[in-house]
Design a protein around this motif. Structure first.
Motif, PDB file in Angstrom:
ATOM      1  N   LEU A   1       5.095  20.063 -35.126  1.00  0.00           N
ATOM      2  CA  LEU A   1       3.678  19.790 -35.393  1.00  0.00           C
ATOM      3  C   LEU A   1       3.285  20.222 -36.805  1.00  0.00           C
ATOM      4  O   LEU A   1       2.550  19.502 -37.495  1.00  0.00           O
ATOM      5  N   ILE A   2       3.784  21.361 -37.261  1.00  0.00           N
ATOM      6  CA  ILE A   2       3.498  21.821 -38.619  1.00  0.00           C
ATOM      7  C   ILE A   2       4.125  20.865 -39.632  1.00  0.00           C
ATOM      8  O   ILE A   2       3.503  20.517 -40.643  1.00  0.00           O
ATOM      9  N   GLY A   3       5.347  20.427 -39.379  1.00  0.00           N
ATOM     10  CA  GLY A   3       6.010  19.488 -40.281  1.00  0.00           C
ATOM     11  C   GLY A   3       5.273  18.165 -40.399  1.00  0.00           C
ATOM     12  O   GLY A   3       5.103  17.630 -41.500  1.00  0.00           O
TER      13      GLY A   3
ATOM     14  N   GLU B   1      -0.291  25.310 -23.860  1.00  0.00           N
ATOM     15  CA  GLU B   1      -0.001  26.348 -24.846  1.00  0.00           C
ATOM     16  C   GLU B   1       1.501  26.565 -24.990  1.00  0.00           C
ATOM     17  O   GLU B   1       2.009  26.728 -26.096  1.00  0.00           O
ATOM     18  N   ASP B   2       2.235  26.551 -23.881  1.00  0.00           N
ATOM     19  CA  ASP B   2       3.693  26.685 -23.947  1.00  0.00           C
ATOM     20  C   ASP B   2       4.316  25.514 -24.687  1.00  0.00           C
ATOM     21  O   ASP B   2       5.240  25.689 -25.494  1.00  0.00           O
ATOM     22  N   TRP B   3       3.832  24.292 -24.429  1.00  0.00           N
ATOM     23  CA  TRP B   3       4.373  23.108 -25.099  1.00  0.00           C
ATOM     24  C   TRP B   3       4.119  23.195 -26.604  1.00  0.00           C
ATOM     25  O   TRP B   3       5.001  22.889 -27.396  1.00  0.00           O
ATOM     26  N   ILE B   4       2.920  23.620 -26.996  1.00  0.00           N
ATOM     27  CA  ILE B   4       2.595  23.744 -28.421  1.00  0.00           C
ATOM     28  C   ILE B   4       3.473  24.815 -29.057  1.00  0.00           C
ATOM     29  O   ILE B   4       3.977  24.632 -30.179  1.00  0.00           O
ATOM     30  N   ASP B   5       3.676  25.930 -28.374  1.00  0.00           N
ATOM     31  CA  ASP B   5       4.557  26.975 -28.898  1.00  0.00           C
ATOM     32  C   ASP B   5       5.980  26.462 -29.087  1.00  0.00           C
ATOM     33  O   ASP B   5       6.635  26.765 -30.083  1.00  0.00           O
TER      34      ASP B   5
END
Length: 84
Positions: free
Chosen positions: A51-53, A41-45
């Motif tokens: 990731l969105i791009g 979760e920290d890595w995704i944050d």
């Protein structure tokens, strides 16, 4: 009386626990205090903008491909009907 599972132990470069006995006895610096889910979760944050791009880029390519396919299909139909 319960032992820490070996999957929580900090590993050396060769993939073996640093010290499995101290790890299973829950001695500091020999086991991971934070779970895998929290780390993911920290890595995704931390990487959410990238990731969105990437997701938006893939979506844009899909839309462009769909538009091109529609244009090609319409163009082929015109040639078919105009040749008669």
């Amino acid at each position: 009386g319960q032992l820490m599972p070996l999957s929580c132990c900090i590993l050396k470069d060769d993939g073996q626990p640093k010290n499995s006995t101290l790890c299973q006895m829950a001695t500091d610096n020999y086991y991971w205090k934070e779970g895998c889910r929290d780390q993911i979760e920290d890595w995704i944050d931390d990487h959410s903008r990238i990731l969105i791009g990437v997701g938006c880029g893939i979506a844009a390519l899909e839309i462009i491909g769909l538009i091109c396919a529609i244009c090609f299909c319409r163009h082929m139909d015109r040639e078919k009907y105009s040749s008669n």
